[in-house]
Enzyme design. Sequence first.
Site, PDB file in Angstrom:
ATOM      1  N   LYS A 168     -10.387 -44.929 -12.657  1.00 43.50           N
ATOM      2  CA  LYS A 168     -11.745 -45.445 -12.827  1.00 43.50           C
ATOM      3  C   LYS A 168     -11.840 -46.854 -12.276  1.00 43.50           C
ATOM      4  O   LYS A 168     -12.818 -47.205 -11.630  1.00 43.50           O
ATOM      5  CB  LYS A 168     -12.151 -45.391 -14.298  1.00 43.50           C
ATOM      6  CG  LYS A 168     -12.661 -44.020 -14.679  1.00 43.50           C
ATOM      7  CD  LYS A 168     -13.171 -43.967 -16.108  1.00 43.50           C
ATOM      8  CE  LYS A 168     -13.582 -42.539 -16.437  1.00 43.50           C
ATOM      9  NZ  LYS A 168     -13.525 -42.272 -17.874  1.00 43.50           N
ATOM     10  N   GLU A 190       1.354  -8.765   9.599  1.00 42.86           N
ATOM     11  CA  GLU A 190       1.752  -7.635  10.429  1.00 42.86           C
ATOM     12  C   GLU A 190       1.220  -7.881  11.835  1.00 42.86           C
ATOM     13  O   GLU A 190       0.291  -8.677  12.031  1.00 42.86           O
ATOM     14  CB  GLU A 190       1.187  -6.323   9.869  1.00 42.86           C
ATOM     15  CG  GLU A 190      -0.329  -6.259   9.921  1.00 42.86           C
ATOM     16  CD  GLU A 190      -0.844  -4.985  10.570  1.00 42.86           C
ATOM     17  OE1 GLU A 190      -0.142  -4.455  11.443  1.00 42.86           O
ATOM     18  OE2 GLU A 190      -1.938  -4.544  10.201  1.00 42.86           O
ATOM     19  N   HIS A 249       6.458  -6.318  11.461  1.00 41.30           N
ATOM     20  CA  HIS A 249       5.775  -5.045  11.641  1.00 41.30           C
ATOM     21  C   HIS A 249       5.093  -4.974  13.006  1.00 41.30           C
ATOM     22  O   HIS A 249       3.885  -4.795  13.113  1.00 41.30           O
ATOM     23  CB  HIS A 249       4.734  -4.862  10.516  1.00 41.30           C
ATOM     24  CG  HIS A 249       4.350  -3.436  10.280  1.00 41.30           C
ATOM     25  ND1 HIS A 249       3.464  -2.770  11.079  1.00 41.30           N
ATOM     26  CD2 HIS A 249       4.731  -2.561   9.321  1.00 41.30           C
ATOM     27  CE1 HIS A 249       3.309  -1.535  10.620  1.00 41.30           C
ATOM     28  NE2 HIS A 249       4.063  -1.380   9.558  1.00 41.30           N
ATOM     29  N   ASP A 266       6.196   4.030   4.862  1.00 46.13           N
ATOM     30  CA  ASP A 266       7.006   2.980   5.479  1.00 46.13           C
ATOM     31  C   ASP A 266       6.855   1.664   4.721  1.00 46.13           C
ATOM     32  O   ASP A 266       7.398   0.644   5.114  1.00 46.13           O
ATOM     33  CB  ASP A 266       6.675   2.817   6.979  1.00 46.13           C
ATOM     34  CG  ASP A 266       5.218   2.538   7.226  1.00 46.13           C
ATOM     35  OD1 ASP A 266       4.395   2.914   6.382  1.00 46.13           O
ATOM     36  OD2 ASP A 266       4.894   1.937   8.265  1.00 46.13           O
ATOM     37  N   HIS A 269       0.837  -1.209   0.000  1.00 48.06           N
ATOM     38  CA  HIS A 269       0.000   0.000   0.000  1.00 48.06           C
ATOM     39  C   HIS A 269       0.859   1.241   0.000  1.00 48.06           C
ATOM     40  O   HIS A 269       2.087   1.153   0.047  1.00 48.06           O
ATOM     41  CB  HIS A 269      -0.981  -0.011   1.173  1.00 48.06           C
ATOM     42  CG  HIS A 269      -0.326   0.017   2.521  1.00 48.06           C
ATOM     43  ND1 HIS A 269       0.249  -1.089   3.093  1.00 48.06           N
ATOM     44  CD2 HIS A 269      -0.144   1.027   3.405  1.00 48.06           C
ATOM     45  CE1 HIS A 269       0.742  -0.771   4.280  1.00 48.06           C
ATOM     46  NE2 HIS A 269       0.520   0.512   4.497  1.00 48.06           N
ATOM     47  N   ASP A 308      -0.217  -4.204   5.656  1.00 45.21           N
ATOM     48  CA  ASP A 308      -1.022  -3.798   6.807  1.00 45.21           C
ATOM     49  C   ASP A 308      -2.470  -4.067   6.466  1.00 45.21           C
ATOM     50  O   ASP A 308      -2.887  -3.822   5.343  1.00 45.21           O
ATOM     51  CB  ASP A 308      -0.822  -2.310   7.110  1.00 45.21           C
ATOM     52  CG  ASP A 308       0.587  -2.032   7.624  1.00 45.21           C
ATOM     53  OD1 ASP A 308       1.329  -3.005   7.833  1.00 45.21           O
ATOM     54  OD2 ASP A 308       0.921  -0.848   7.794  1.00 45.21           O
TER      55      ASP A 308
END
Lengths: 636, 595
Positions: free
Chosen positions: B462, B203, B414, B72, B68, B178
């Site tokens: 089979k 995280e 994190h 950071d 994202h 995150d």
Amino acid sequence: MKLYCLSSDASKPCFVLSFKELLIMLDCGLSAHSVLNFLPLPPVPSTRLASLPNYTPPHVNDPLLEGELKECCGRVFVDSIPEFCPPLDKVVDFSQLDVILISNYTCMMALPFITEETGFKGQVYATEPTLQIGRFYLEELSEWVSSCGSSSGAAKRWKELVHLLPPPLALAARPRAWRRLFSAAALARALSRVRVVGYDERVDIYGALDATAVSSGFCLGSANWVLRSAHEKVAYVSGSSTLTTHPRPINQAALRGADLLVLAALTQTPAHNPDHMLGDLCVHATVTLRAGGSVLCPVYPSGVLYDLLECLSAHLEGAGLAHVPLYVVSPVADSSLAYSNILAEWVSVGKQARVYLPEEPFPHAALVRAGRLKHARSLHDDAFSADFRQPCVVFCGHPSLRFGAAVHLVELWANNPAHAIIFTEPDFPYAEALAPFQPLSMKAFHCPIDTSLNYSQANKLVRELRPRELALPEQYAGGGARPHISADAPTVVVRRGAARSLSVRRRAARATLCGALAARATPRELRAGLRAAPLSAALRVRDARLELVAPPGPAPAPAPRLHWNALDVEALVRALTREGVTEARVEASADGCIVHLPRHDTLVHVERHATHVFCEGRADVRQALRRAIASCLPHI
Amino acid sequence: MPEIKITPLGAGQDVGRSCILLSMGGKNIMLDCGMHMGYNDERRFPDFSYIVPEGPITSQIDCVIISHFHLDHCGALPYMSEMVGYTGPIYMTHPTKAIAPILLEDMRKVAVERKGESNFFTSQMIKDCIKKVTAVTLHQSVMVDNELEIKAYYAGHVLGAAMFWIRVGSQSVVYTGDYNMTPDRHLGAAWIDKCRPDLLISESTYATTIRDSKRCRERDFLKKVHECVEKGGKVLIPVFALGRAQELCILLETYWERMNLKYPVYFALGLTEKANNYYKMFITWTNQKIRKTFVQRNMFDFKHIKPFDKSYIDNPGAMVVFATPGMLHAGLSLNIFKKWAPYEQNMLIMPGFCVQGTVGHKILNGAKKIEFENRQVVEVKMAVEYMSFSAHADAKGIMQLIQYCEPKNVLLVHGEAQKMEFLKDKIEKEFKISCYMPANGETAIINTPTKIPIDVSLRLLKAEAVRYNAQPPDPKRRRVVHGVLCVKDNRLSFLDIDEICDEIGINRHVIRFTSTVRFDDPGSAVKTAEKLKTLLAEKLQGWSITISDGNISVESVLIKVEGDDDNTKSIYVSWTNQDEDLGSYILGLLQSMVQ
């Protein structure tokens, strides 16, 4: 693998593919041609339509037919709520369908006919724009058809007497199968079943297959579907375009090298180049507006409409007609215009670049802000009627001119030769659409814009994709001089109601082999580049996925499973001697020879491809025999 | 055993500078490429020399994935692509690609123009870097190369935040970036399907917080703002253009609406307005409610929040102002601060982290007097509040995600070491799976089971299915398949014997054994056979035993009874070489039964 075809309209396809014990429906298009046989439903009562004379076929005196048929300018129309031609329901039991895959919003209009009140229990997959815009189309249709009231009961009697009626009504295909449109509630239920997928998202179909929607370049969110198992690949190409317009371009790479390619929804107007038509439209509109007339474009509430707004507004500005208002009238106009501008991930790279600025991908939001473009739910909307001024350009539905705001505007403007109606949607022949409004003084232009593949583009595409087999609706197959699809691959032609077997044969299934079991096997080279080893595996089946794992317990030395070639009897006797089994006597027999071991009460019949040991002795003799025979034959 | 190796270059037992190296199946993937906001020196960026001491880095990394737009997580990307020289593929979602360059540019201005740093990337470098990014959509399966596949899932943390599923061969990893498991004001909750990865890298910012404390913080924030304006005070909220600003705007907008407040709320013109446009256009990434209502009313068209003009600074009376930049280091927010700071009825709310050396940092550390370059001294009498509004999953949310995707191992990043320790215990106890928490520069090695793709002949399957289905259903019964494993062109297949003979082009030689057992049993041969079948069925439970015309077959072993009605019967037992075990067992069984 089998393919069923349930629709007679190749541009509103509906197929069912049976594969790996699954029934997969590909698209569920609704053919709306049938509505042209009905009288228009005006949003405000029309005295002209109401006063049309009744029609009775000559020499028929049937009181039940009374009032069902009306005549206008030599053509006969049914005076009833219009009916549609849904996919055939007799060939496949809809309750047995596992999955419905939808390629684009023009090919999903029959969804409620298939999923509601049929016992349907499967999943429906479509992209997000397909669901949203399809919802607009369906809600608009449903609102118009139902708002005109169901006061008059459906006319039925004429269907019994079709053979007595004049053409084109006499030529109507299977009118008894025509159905009235679903209710709004059924529509909402059907749409709530749709699961949204993204492009290139692999959807797992009951562990048996992966289905992936890949961009088809035709409209926002339009998709071709690729069905893939470990060994087979089927590509369904429906409503594709190789032209550059507002949606994301077609992804051809994903369709390449399929075992089967199903091709549907090519252009309906192969003789018309969409670019030229767009140019013609702008010219006709400018000429009409300059002369003080207004322009009516009967359109669907999304799709080519966005291109029309973009091009026409730019063209009018260039022609000094920037003051001419543009109106979009539809119950879903506001949503459709708003939605198009939040679908950044589904538009062409050029439009996407605007989003990064950030600006709306389509210019119509700017047109709305500038007051040049106005939208209204309906003609009698206060906001609309308050500032309605002419000359203007009105975009509204329905392109068939049988219901919706367009009916009223045609009625209103029909007698004024200054006005013009410009047809852009390719779904309906324009002369037939206008038939109930004759005689007509307003100008009518035909500028069909259909961006889906034409025949030469489709032929080129098929050549490039190199499918092993091709399946087509009969309309696209060869026959005389008309354009058709021809391919090097074997071609299967299907028509409504037909079921055809395809040549895809399954031979193997994909499984995973666990490391511990693989370590037990010690493959030997049997031929250059081929190694093999006997293997006994415990089979685990979870979510239709196969796993081969080591059977519990200690790992036994794998016993030889396969012997081949002929047995050399002399070598066998020597080997037996080495094993301590002596006094063997060899005797010729009909198909080989017999080895007698009288001391051990044992006979060995040796033939070319078989050895049969009749052993009445102890178990250790049998084991010695096994070892001896095995040593004389190549084995694994 | 195949391995998965994880080395955090940042975010290992730490928050900030997320950058995790992942190696599996011969591929190296970099997860996020963030910068540390707390440092001004080389510690700001991840230590890329760890990957390769010198020489080109591109050959060592197969792809970079950015989860994202927070700095950071993406702050070091232009440094890596333009200054270190990475030229390989970079993946992020469309909103991240749109918004990240704006934040990077903001930060660059602070670093270079304010603090006069050299050796920092330029505006052009940010543009060039973003050009190299491949944007992905949710759930799209992207083949980075023939073996490496990635897929994004909704993470809910900020607009465009995504979790990534990464697969090489039969090994797979999920990296969460995150994420937030509870829908908030403008975003939905993170979602993932039951993809059963070998490893989940999660995280753990709020590893020990059990209840969603975000609501409380929001209530707190609103209460403080309301109290301040009620007393006629002015509230200054320094923000960066994107992310938190929009969330706080929605928060205030809805509160103003609900409480019917009339105090003016302003945001500084420029970036924020533009930023709101991003939110409008990527509305498909927000939550259900906003998406449903946007046609009637776009949540990001604020009714109560008006553009700010510089002349408003000296306006009397209460007001709330959002102004950039977020760390009070320059620009409008600093100007407003200078004017408002000396009055105690006013309030400053810092909704985010402040870099050392900025005015924001000094104030948060309790400075009561701030001296500026031109010797201007400002006394800080206004109230100062620090509030964090980042949306992260709490412990419950993390456990929930583990439950959703059923990983075989978990690795925490994190977060703070102590808190991680607590969560690690909890995960290991509750799910009985291993949990790792490597520090920066430490490598965690995770072994995964070998799974080799193999093509199994349908004939073999089979035949097995027919045998299996012939018996009463029992989910515990073992299903065993006997066949031949065949390796050709490095591909494995599992065939039955006839198929392998065809494949190699050989003639099979069948070896069969037949032995006789004599049995004194008067009566017809058929009756004897029936009797034997019953006896065998008792001894051989779970095997398929059938009888027809006096011939018994146990799996593939045939038993035939012959003899006159009153005489000794001959029982022939016959089997092929590969059924030796079963054949000799049955023979032995019959022999003992006869005695």
